[in-house]
Design an enzyme around this catalytic site. Structure first.
Site, PDB file in Angstrom:
ATOM      1  CG  HIS A   1      -1.963  -1.026   1.232  1.00  0.00           C
ATOM      2  ND1 HIS A   1      -2.844  -1.208   0.195  1.00  0.00           N
ATOM      3  CD2 HIS A   1      -2.263  -1.988   2.149  1.00  0.00           C
ATOM      4  CE1 HIS A   1      -3.653  -2.236   0.483  1.00  0.00           C
ATOM      5  NE2 HIS A   1      -3.305  -2.727   1.649  1.00  0.00           N
TER       6      HIS A   1
ATOM      7  CG  ASP B   1      -2.754  -8.482   0.786  1.00  0.00           C
ATOM      8  OD1 ASP B   1      -2.024  -8.807   1.744  1.00  0.00           O
ATOM      9  OD2 ASP B   1      -3.769  -7.766   0.906  1.00  0.00           O
TER      10      ASP B   1
ATOM     11  CG  HIS C   1      -6.399  -5.353   1.820  1.00  0.00           C
ATOM     12  ND1 HIS C   1      -5.827  -6.224   2.730  1.00  0.00           N
ATOM     13  CD2 HIS C   1      -7.546  -4.909   2.370  1.00  0.00           C
ATOM     14  CE1 HIS C   1      -6.606  -6.287   3.808  1.00  0.00           C
ATOM     15  NE2 HIS C   1      -7.649  -5.511   3.614  1.00  0.00           N
TER      16      HIS C   1
ATOM     17  CG  ASP D   1      -4.846 -10.099   3.591  1.00  0.00           C
ATOM     18  OD1 ASP D   1      -4.623 -10.663   2.496  1.00  0.00           O
ATOM     19  OD2 ASP D   1      -4.561  -8.900   3.799  1.00  0.00           O
TER      20      ASP D   1
END
Ligand SMILES: [Zn+2]
Length: 344
Positions: free
Chosen positions: A124, A161, A163, A248
């Site tokens: 991120h 991931d 996200h 995740d």
């Protein structure tokens, strides 16, 4: 072929207190690799600190100094999700250096593939902003380092991931040398990663987003991998594959709403390893991103390493999701993404 593991206790010194992204993630994972005697099958690689010059391949110098200053002042919150302690800068430069070390070991033939078990995570982090538990973008720094150091022309970053890796996408959005492919829950944090985000300028077409509805499990992820990632990778023909490996999307991980099992991760990794073997002499590096359920993370990292080692038995103690709700039908979405990227 040997499989490298980058790890160092320095990663535990990024002290986030009661935050979900905490040192117990790596402690649980390392201890599971030791208890199962998998660690002794691996070639342990000591990370080094990334230099300011290496970090500046992705981040502005002012931002790097800011992160160092916050640590020197005793730490603090950088945004609502992202916190630093006095030793976080040191952990972060070793996390970036760990992804670099893994890439060097693979590129110079010390090992066939490698896993950088690092934190803080990275995908991120943008050129001038920390967010989503990330300080420096480890995978992006290592990919850009590999391009420069080994004079490569084509690197793929596969980001599974849960996200979207907004920082990685932004770093290479106009760069035709890096194909960024991401599967992620959508709509979800951080909000980016729609199908229409495909790159710009010379990099048009070298960003592929696979935004998945909540509830996807092993079958849907494998569908996305086989129908989009495999043909896209073959067409791009990479010289090196970097993976932003977040765990995740496991069904037990409460940060998101996906239904992937440890066995599903093993199958995804098998596909990625197959691509690396077929396209780039097996040159493959995994860099840890998310994964917040301690057992799911530990079991799934071990499954990843088992696949890289060629071990036949994948242990999945948590099994399939217990109350599996109806998985979404993503056939239309997959077809649309294939049309956007001419993958027929
Ligand atoms: Zn994540």
């Amino acid at each position: 072929m040997k499989v490298g593991l980058v790890y160092d206790p320095v990663y535990l010194k990024h002290d986030t207190g009661q935050h979900v992204e905490n040192a117990r993630r790596l402690e649980a994972t390392i201890s599971h690799l030791e208890q199962t005697q998998l660690k002794q099958q691996l070639t342990l690689l000591k990370p080094r600190a990334a230099s300011a010059e290496e970090i500046s391949l992705i981040h502005h110098n002012q931002y790097i100094s800011h992160i160092r200053d916050v640590a020197q002042r005793g730490g603090g919150w950088l945004d609502v999700d992202t916190v630093m302690s006095p030793d976080s800068y040191q952990a972060a430069i070793y996390a970036a250096g760990g992804a670099i070390r893994a890439s060097e070991a693979v590129m110079n033939g010390e090992v066939g593939s490698a896993f950088a078990l690092v934190r803080p995570p990275g995908h991120h982090a943008t050129s001038q902003r920390a967010m989503g538990f990330c300080l420096f973008n480890n995978a992006a720094i290592a990919a850009k380092y590999a391009l420069a150091k080994y004079k490569l022309d084509r690197v793929i970053i596969i980001d599974f991931d849960v996200h979207h890796g907004n920082g990685t996408q932004a770093a290479f959005y106009d760069n035709p040398q890096v194909l960024y492919v991401s599967t992620h829950q959508y709509p979800f944090y951080p909000g980016t990663g729609g199908i229409e985000e495909t790159g710009s300028g010379a990099g048009k077409g070298t960003t592929i987003n696979i935004p998945l509805p909540a509830g996807c499990g092993d079958a849907e992820y494998l569908q996305a991998f086989e129908q989009i990632i495999v043909p896209a990778a073959r067409r791009f023909n990479p010289q090196f594959i970097m993976v932003s490996a977040g765990y995740d999307l496991h069904w037990a991980d409460e940060i998101a709403l996906m239904q992937v099992s440890t066995n599903g991760f093993a199958q995804m990794v098998q596909i990625i390893k197959g691509l690396a073997d077929e396209l780039c002499n097996g040159r493959l590096v995994f860099s840890l991103e998310g994964g917040y359920h301690l057992q799911a993370l530990a079991y799934s990292v071990k499954a990843t390493l088992d696949v890289l080692l060629g071990n036949a038995n994948i242990e999945d103690p948590l099994g399939q999701p217990p109350h599996r709700f109806q998985a979404p039908n993503i056939t239309h979405l997959i077809r649309t993404i294939k049309e956007i990227h001419n993958l027929f």
